[in-house]
Design a protein around this motif. Structure first.
Motif, short mmCIF file in Angstrom:
data_model
loop_
_atom_site.label_atom_id
_atom_site.label_comp_id
_atom_site.label_asym_id
_atom_site.label_seq_id
_atom_site.Cartn_x
_atom_site.Cartn_y
_atom_site.Cartn_z
N ASN A 252 1.11 -0.90 0.19
CA ASN A 252 -0.23 0.30 0.53
C ASN A 252 1.10 1.35 0.12
O ASN A 252 0.80 2.23 -0.82
N ARG A 255 2.73 1.47 -3.42
CA ARG A 255 2.00 1.77 -4.25
C ARG A 255 1.21 3.47 -3.88
O ARG A 255 1.48 3.94 -5.11
N ALA A 283 7.02 -12.19 -1.99
CA ALA A 283 5.34 -12.00 -1.65
C ALA A 283 5.36 -10.22 -2.44
O ALA A 283 4.71 -10.33 -3.72
N VAL A 286 6.67 -10.04 -6.23
CA VAL A 286 5.75 -11.76 -7.21
C VAL A 286 4.96 -10.52 -7.53
O VAL A 286 4.31 -10.69 -8.70
N LEU A 287 4.12 -10.22 -6.50
CA LEU A 287 2.57 -9.66 -6.32
C LEU A 287 2.74 -7.72 -7.43
O LEU A 287 1.95 -8.22 -8.74
N ARG A 290 3.19 -9.39 -10.61
CA ARG A 290 1.76 -10.41 -11.29
C ARG A 290 0.31 -9.18 -12.01
O ARG A 290 -0.10 -9.43 -12.97
N ALA A 291 0.50 -8.59 -10.56
CA ALA A 291 -0.39 -6.88 -10.94
C ALA A 291 -0.14 -6.79 -12.32
O ALA A 291 -0.77 -5.79 -13.00
N ASP A 297 -1.82 -3.08 -13.92
CA ASP A 297 -1.80 -2.67 -13.17
C ASP A 297 -1.09 -1.52 -13.58
O ASP A 297 0.72 -2.14 -13.02
N PHE A 300 1.74 -0.40 -11.02
CA PHE A 300 3.05 -1.86 -10.62
C PHE A 300 4.14 -2.00 -11.52
O PHE A 300 4.93 -2.75 -11.64
#
Ligand code: SF4
Lengths: 486, 298
Positions: A252, A255, A283, A286-287, A290-291, A297, A300
């Motif tokens: 968060n 972002r 995490a 990867v996130l 992937r986002a 997204d 990111f």
């Protein structure tokens, strides 16, 4: 994320004025969707519509460039999550970290060890491309390690890094800051002198600015802006055209730091993954990827920087494990505390493998490779240009210690049997290679062919009458006894 | 701010359990890509075995020593010396060695890997399974050519089905094993081995495709856990072999071999392997530490 003709059409004024050369807005939109017309062809698009269209056609992950006066590196720009889908675009880059709490001797040792790693592997130069210069005291001052890592400890700034003679003549806090800045800049100078691309990890804007001056005309990475200091850091990045590292304690915070930074108009960014926990760092990495690639997204859609050294906490073997993990999964830049040959050899091999085209086998350049001190009077051993075959065969020849000229012929990167079956390795192809490439350079007239294609021997003897044709072993392990028996 | 999406799959990897009573070890069972515990918690840590070669003069001492290491999940007796091109030890000789080893391993499950000679393995490995009745061993190295010979060991052991590095061949072998009557939860996939820099990309992509098929397409014949023997390839590379006198700049040979082994192991773990078998205790410790940190908030 390409738009359809209809989606583009909706953003045109729909006046069919023909200024673009098309009879209708619809016709223009269709052409634009197919990439046959540039958006700039229509002078009547509103700025808002233009931005929307450009945004939608941009790749899901930004490519950013950083450089030193000697080298330029591209980061990011990936389009898929798995290499079997499509070739990865920009190789992971490796850095070694030096920081302000290290002694000069330690800094020199680290830089020397990293500089020593410089070799070629299948046509690619392997070296430590980046150096991270870290202002270690900043972590304590600003608590960027956030959430947990310093939990329970109070953030006491390191006040006396260098006790100057005039320590009593001014405010000790200010003095400490300026002396640490001097220390930082001296490290930057040292690192810049290596010619590698730098990563400037500092939260001190004055230090950042001076460091950027030192690096010019190179464009280092400035690491890292967060929710508090993004405005001033973005300004420096903008001024010197640097890649700006943006960070936060969790996704968060990261972002919102990116969003705020983007609002300043600067989008040349890299996401700096925090190092307080390996589980969290993995995490997040990867996130984030992937986002960007799976969900489109954009916030990111930037490359990532991972500090393997900090995550491993000083254990070189664990650091190797962490480095391999983030090379496999989505680190764009990975920093190490210890970088020597032992780390580099498997690491660069791993990277080189992962970033190859999944459709094409890796190949080595056809030609003569003298092994074990071979000269023009040494036996010739011929095999295919499939990289794996080359490695195995050359490894066995080296083990035998018999001087050999390993002759690599162009077989479209196929293994011996596959190439033979597809006709890429034939008596013709071997004979013409030997006549054109080998015979003019080598005096010895003994040629060993792979045991698996013994059947070519008769034809080769006819085509190369001056040569003694030998058949080597079927399997690579048999090469050593074969060569020793000659 | 929107929560980031979780990836949820239809399929899941089978859970497989081996080892003697009191020291049963389960692995597999996950429904996510490797280490993606943020999507769904993985029921088991990926396990780490330590390889002991029968050709090692300290074979029995190492078995006993490794048995005490807390970061090692199981011990793999690798009977490479049975290969006619190696020491060509007889099955009887190796059986005796295996029995002696089992006597020294009191706290951990045992895996047995063959000598890579299909015919010899067909005789040797089922005999080992027999000799170690009650140990619930993991028996590696059953191939398509010698699968028949492994059938009778099946109910007692977990069988490693070893194919070349190819998703279709891996699947075909699983299908054959199931058709031969081996229970699905007694099969693990061994889709080949490689070391970083040496065709490693084929292994990674094969494993990632196996995992993708198992999870997103719910392919039952690819839902077996994957086991990978890391040691032989890694320690066989020039990077691990070259003497310090031959490559003076390369530094300590042991460190090179360990790092080659660690990175190769992590590379396959990240691609989907559920178990890795390494040769050096330092490598095992590093992988264990990595997994512990990935699993816990540390
Ligand atoms: S110039 Fe623009 S508004 Fe005019 S016809 Fe072309 S697309 Fe339509």
């Amino acid at each position: 994320m390409a738009l359809t003709g209809i989606q583009i059409f909706k953003l045109t004024p729909k006046t069919n004025c023909r200024d673009c050369g098309c009879p209708t807005c619809m016709a223009f939109s269709m052409k634009a969707a197919q990439g046959k017309a540039e958006l700039s062809g229509c002078p009547h698009l509103t700025d808002e519509a233009r931005e929307k269209l450009l945004g939608a056609s941009a790749p899901p992950m930004a490519s950013v460039k950083c450089s030193s006066p000697d080298a330029e590196l591209m980061l990011g720009g990936e389009t898929v999550l798995f290499r079997h889908d499509k070739t990865f675009v920009n190789e992971t880059r490796y850095a070694v970290t030096i920081d302000t709490e290290m002694s000069d001797a330690e800094v020199d040792r680290i830089l020397k060890s990293a500089a020593a790693v410089d070799y070629e592997r299948i046509g690619e130069r392997m070296y430590v491309e980046m150096i991270e210069v870290r202002d270690a005291g900043e972590d304590n001052l600003r608590g960027i390690n956030a959430e947990g890592s310093n939990a329970g400890e109070t953030d006491v700034p390191e006040l006396s890094l260098r006790k100057g003679e005039n320590a009593d003549s001014s405010d000790p806090a200010i003095l400490a800051v300026s002396s640490r800045r001097d220390r930082y800049l001296s490290l930057v100078r040292k690192a810049a002198a290596t010619g590698r691309v730098l990563i400037l990890t500092t939260k001190d804007p004055a230090a950042a600015q001076e460091a950027a001056e030192i690096c010019a005309p190179g464009k280092p990475v400035l690491n890292a802006a967060d929710g508090e200091n993004y405005a001033v850091m973005a300004e420096i990045a903008k001024k010197y055209d640097l890649t700006l590292g943006v960070t936060g304690g969790n996704l968060n915070e990261i972002r919102s730091a990116i969003e705020e930074t983007e609002k300043t108009g600067y989008k040349n960014l890299i996401i700096s993954v925090p190092s307080h926990s390996l589980r969290e760092a993995f995490a997040m990495t990867v996130l984030i990827r992937r986002a960007a690639l799976l969900d489109g997204d954009r916030t990111f859609g930037y490359p990532t920087f991972v500090d393997a050294g900090a995550l491993a906490g000083g254990d070189t073997y664990l650091e190797s494990a962490v480095g391999a993990l983030f090379t496999s999964k989505y680190g764009s830049v990975i920093a190490f505390r210890k970088m020597n040959y032992a780390t580099a050899l498997p690491l660069f091999g791993l990277r080189q493998n992962l970033f190859t085209d999944p459709q094409k086998p890796m190949t080595v350049k056809p030609g003569i490779y003298p092994l074990n001190g071979a000269d023009e009077n040494s036996i010739c051993v011929v095999t295919v240009d499939f990289a794996l075959t080359y490695f195995i065969v050359s490894g066995e020849i080296e083990r035998s210690r018999v001087p050999c000229n390993l002759c690599i012929t162009d077989a479209a990167g196929q293994s011996v049997l596959t190439a033979w079956a597809s006709g890429k390795l034939s008596a013709d192809s071997i004979a013409s290679f030997v006549k054109n490439e080998v015979a003019p350079k080598i005096k010895c007239r003994r040629l060993a062919i792979p045991g698996k294609v013994t059947s070519l021997k008769g034809e080769l003897m006819r085509k190369l009458p001056e040569w003694e044709i030998l058949s080597s072993s079927n399997e690579a392990v048999g090469i050593v006894p074969f060569l020793k028996s000659l | 701010m929107p929560e980031l999406k979780k990836q949820v799959f239809r399929g899941a990897i089978r859970e497989v359990t081996f080892g003697p009573e009191g020291h049963r070890l389960s692995f597999g069972g996950e429904a996510t890509y490797p280490f993606y515990s943020f999507d769904k918690v993985e029921p088991h840590r990926r396990i780490v075995g330590l390889e002991v070669l029968d050709t090692d003069p300290e074979f029995l001492e190492k078995c006993a020593g490794y048995d005490a290491l807390e970061y090692v999940d199981f011990i793999c007796l690798h009977l490479a010396g049975g290969d006619p091109n190696n020491e060509n030890k007889s099955t009887e000789e190796l059986l005796k060695l295996v029995e002696n080893a089992a006597g020294r391993i009191k706290n951990k499950p045992i895996a047995v890997a063959g000598c890579d000679n299909t015919e010899k393995d067909a005789e040797l490995l089922p005999a080992c399974a027999c000799a170690l009745t009650g140990y619930g061993i993991l028996l590696l190295s059953a191939k398509e050519e010698n699968l028949e010979a492994f059938k009778k060991s099946a109910p007692e052991v977990i069988l490693g089905a070893e194919s070349s590095v190819d998703i279709n061949l891996a699947k075909q072998l699983d299908v054959l094993a199931v058709q031969a009557g081996i229970p699905e939860d007694h099969i693990v996939i061994n889709a080949g081995n490689a070391a970083c820099g040496y065709g490693f990309e084929y292994l990674v992509s094969t494993m990632e495709r196996i995992r993708a098929a198992a999870l997103s397409q719910d392919d039952k014949m690819l839902q077996m856990p994957v086991v990978t023997l890391i040691g032989p390839d890694s320690w066989g590379t020039k990077e691990a072999q070259a003497g310090e006198e031959d490559m003076p700049g390369w530094g300590d040979r042991l460190e090179r071999g360990r790092k080659m082994e660690i990175m190769s192991a992590v590379g396959v773990l990240a691609a989907g392997s559920d178990a890795v078998i390494v040769r050096d205790p330092v490598s095992a410790a590093a992988i264990f530490a990595l997994e512990t940190k990935l699993g816990a908030d540390g």
